[in-house]
Design a protein around this motif. Structure first.
Motif, PDB file in Angstrom:
ATOM      1  N   ARG A 151      45.049 -14.179  38.424  1.00  0.00           N
ATOM      2  CA  ARG A 151      44.445 -15.318  39.130  1.00  0.00           C
ATOM      3  C   ARG A 151      44.997 -15.446  40.553  1.00  0.00           C
ATOM      4  NH1 ARG A 151      43.689 -20.414  35.237  1.00  0.00           N
ATOM      5  NH2 ARG A 151      41.906 -20.768  36.576  1.00  0.00           N
ATOM      6  N   ALA A 175      41.850 -12.401  42.383  1.00  0.00           N
ATOM      7  CA  ALA A 175      40.672 -13.265  42.244  1.00  0.00           C
ATOM      8  C   ALA A 175      39.419 -12.599  42.808  1.00  0.00           C
ATOM      9  CB  ALA A 175      40.920 -14.604  42.922  1.00  0.00           C
ATOM     10  N   LEU A 181      37.156 -17.163  37.548  1.00  0.00           N
ATOM     11  CA  LEU A 181      37.947 -17.416  36.345  1.00  0.00           C
ATOM     12  C   LEU A 181      38.171 -18.914  36.199  1.00  0.00           C
ATOM     13  CD1 LEU A 181      40.612 -14.563  36.636  1.00  0.00           C
ATOM     14  CD2 LEU A 181      38.666 -14.683  35.088  1.00  0.00           C
ATOM     15  N   ILE A 213      37.969 -17.555  31.250  1.00  0.00           N
ATOM     16  CA  ILE A 213      39.409 -17.390  31.062  1.00  0.00           C
ATOM     17  C   ILE A 213      39.691 -16.741  29.719  1.00  0.00           C
ATOM     18  CG2 ILE A 213      41.586 -18.636  30.751  1.00  0.00           C
ATOM     19  CD1 ILE A 213      40.506 -20.634  32.884  1.00  0.00           C
TER      20      ILE A 213
END
Length: 67
Positions: free
Chosen positions: A35, A39, A45, A51
């Motif tokens: 993350r 990204a 996400l 997720i």
């Protein structure tokens, strides 16, 4: 038993590696790294479904290593 995740196992050109004692611990740290650092390499996400999908992919990319 130790569990290892490498970004290269997900096809990323990144030297990140995390080793932990549980799959949950390794996946949590790997997800945080993805993350924060990748990204742009993955779709958003933000939703719980996305997720969860990423957590499953990360778990599948882990390996058991000798202590």
């Amino acid at each position: 038993m130790l569990i290892r995740y490498k970004c290269k196992g997900m096809g990323l050109n990144c030297p990140f590696v995390v080793i932990g004692e549980t799959l949950e611990e390794v996946v949590k740290k790997a997800l945080e790294h993805v993350r924060e650092n990748h990204a742009d390499d993955f779709n958003s996400l933000d939703s719980p479904t996305e997720i969860e999908r990423m957590e499953k992919a990360l778990a599948q990319s882990t390996r058991i290593v000798a202590e």
